[in-house]
Design an enzyme around this catalytic site. Structure first.
Site, mmCIF file in Angstrom:
data_model
loop_
_atom_site.group_PDB
_atom_site.id
_atom_site.type_symbol
_atom_site.label_atom_id
_atom_site.label_comp_id
_atom_site.label_asym_id
_atom_site.label_seq_id
_atom_site.Cartn_x
_atom_site.Cartn_y
_atom_site.Cartn_z
ATOM 1 C CG ASP A 1 -2.099 0.914 1.094
ATOM 2 O OD1 ASP A 1 -2.373 1.387 -0.034
ATOM 3 O OD2 ASP A 1 -2.751 1.184 2.121
ATOM 4 N NE ARG B 1 -4.426 6.959 -7.066
ATOM 5 C CZ ARG B 1 -4.256 6.454 -5.843
ATOM 6 N NH1 ARG B 1 -4.083 7.251 -4.820
ATOM 7 N NH2 ARG B 1 -4.286 5.163 -5.652
ATOM 8 C CG ASN C 1 -8.007 -1.961 -4.940
ATOM 9 O OD1 ASN C 1 -7.144 -2.795 -4.649
ATOM 10 N ND2 ASN C 1 -8.205 -0.882 -4.192
HETATM 11 C C1 IPE Z 1 -5.615 -2.612 -0.126
HETATM 12 O O1 IPE Z 1 -5.255 -1.284 -0.272
HETATM 13 C C2 IPE Z 1 -5.433 -3.338 -1.405
HETATM 14 C C3 IPE Z 1 -4.088 -3.355 -1.947
HETATM 15 C C4 IPE Z 1 -2.998 -2.839 -1.446
HETATM 16 C C5 IPE Z 1 -3.983 -4.037 -3.173
HETATM 17 P P1 IPE Z 1 -6.329 -0.113 -0.452
HETATM 18 O O2 IPE Z 1 -5.542 1.130 -0.548
HETATM 19 O O3 IPE Z 1 -7.257 -0.434 -1.545
HETATM 20 O O4 IPE Z 1 -7.146 -0.195 0.919
HETATM 21 P P2 IPE Z 1 -7.969 0.898 1.719
HETATM 22 O O5 IPE Z 1 -8.977 1.457 0.772
HETATM 23 O O6 IPE Z 1 -6.993 1.923 2.173
HETATM 24 O O7 IPE Z 1 -8.561 0.144 2.871
HETATM 25 C C1 IPE Z 2 -1.654 0.200 -3.368
HETATM 26 O O1 IPE Z 2 -1.417 1.556 -3.445
HETATM 27 C C2 IPE Z 2 -1.822 -0.431 -4.724
HETATM 28 C C3 IPE Z 2 -3.206 -0.786 -5.064
HETATM 29 C C4 IPE Z 2 -4.250 -0.706 -4.298
HETATM 30 C C5 IPE Z 2 -3.412 -1.277 -6.404
HETATM 31 P P1 IPE Z 2 -2.613 2.593 -3.453
HETATM 32 O O2 IPE Z 2 -2.990 2.852 -4.860
HETATM 33 O O3 IPE Z 2 -3.713 2.145 -2.568
HETATM 34 O O4 IPE Z 2 -1.886 3.869 -2.840
HETATM 35 P P2 IPE Z 2 -2.501 4.882 -1.782
HETATM 36 O O5 IPE Z 2 -2.968 4.081 -0.619
HETATM 37 O O6 IPE Z 2 -3.625 5.588 -2.467
HETATM 38 O O7 IPE Z 2 -1.361 5.769 -1.436
HETATM 39 MG MG MG Z 3 -4.095 2.412 -0.587
#
Ligand code: IPE
Ligand code: IPE
Ligand code: MG
Length: 238
Positions: free
Chosen positions: A15, A28, A63
């Site tokens: 994450d 992003r 997601n």
């Molecule tokens: C969880 O991260 C899923 C992955 C890292 C693939 P998210 O960024 O989607 O989770 P939330 O929304 O912060 O709980």
């Molecule tokens: C984790 O990084 C990767 C996926 C969920 C695919 P994020 O995209 O959730 O990154 P943040 O949490 O928004 O920084």
């Molecule tokens: Mg995230």
């Protein structure tokens, strides 16, 4: 780290890609690109150390709410990763598995995954598991559905259902002895599971480094493993 305090199954919630990019003034998706490079290093290191299974949360059921452009970057990166890494994974005896409702992925990505899984099917050294379109609630619901269907068909009796009955119907069942997670790492400082491996983490140790995933180097990973090594796992005993 000695073999005795090395986790057999490590699961990582990768994450912080978006925050990493935005805080540097990038879009992003650039965070996902940088994050993909870390995947390669962490897989290599895990294999070198002798980890038995490494499960990476790459995409959750939730997601799918993200914008179409971000999703398409993720599928492109997944395909690039596979194409670039499959030969090395093969040399290193790594078996590739996927858990989740990954039939929802675009066809090209699915095709690439199926081909890579076939190529790597006989890997004996480490299981690399990608959680793609994965949700633990969906996995548990699916297991319950399979059990109900087996009961209807007379293969199972309600009073014969044990924890093993359910475990055998989880998507992680192929991992056999190491289907349960020993060590769960979530980068970026968030301290939640976000629907990841709820059953399998029943007795996992947790680590929540503040580091964002694109900055999570092998050095950071080793620090996480040292923290794991210092834990006392009691499993309810004394
Ligand atoms: C969880 O991260 C899923 C992955 C890292 C693939 P998210 O960024 O989607 O989770 P939330 O929304 O912060 O709980
Ligand atoms: C984790 O990084 C990767 C996926 C969920 C695919 P994020 O995209 O959730 O990154 P943040 O949490 O928004 O920084
Ligand atoms: Mg995230």
């Amino acid at each position: 780290m000695t073999a005795s305090n090395l986790p057999a199954h490590i699961a990582i919630i990768m994450d912080g890609n978006g925050r990493w990019a935005v805080s540097r003034g990038y879009p992003r998706f650039y965070g996902h690109i940088r994050g993909a490079a870390r995947v390669r290093e962490i897989v290599r290191e895990s294999r070198t150390l002798g980890v038995r299974a490494l499960t990476l949360y790459a995409f959750s059921t939730e997601n799918w709410k993200r914008p179409e452009e971000e999703l398409s970057v993720l599928w492109t990166l997944l395909r690039k990763y596979i194409r670039r890494e499959v030969a090395e994974l093969k040399r290193n005896g790594i078996r590739l598995r996927v858990i989740g409702e990954w039939t929802r992925l675009p066809e090209e990505a699915r095709r690439e995954l199926v081909a890579a899984m076939e190529t790597l099917a006989d890997g004996k050294e480490m299981d690399l598991v990608f959680a793609l379109s994965y949700g633990a609630r969906a996995e548990l619901t699916d297991a319950v559905r399979k059990i109900a269907s087996d009961c209807e068909r007379g293969i199972l009796k309600a009073d014969g259902i044990t924890e093993a009955t359910l475990e055998a119907r989880l998507w992680t069942s192929e991992l056999g002895d190491h289907s349960n997670v020993d060590f769960m790492i979530r980068t970026s400082g968030e301290q939640r599971l976000s629907n990841f491996l709820l059953w399998q983490c029943s007795y996992a140790e947790f680590d929540f480094p503040e580091t964002l995933w694109p900055d999570y180097t092998v050095g950071e990973f080793r620090k996480s493993l040292e923290r794991y090594g210092a834990r006392k796992r009691r499993f309810g005993g004394l």
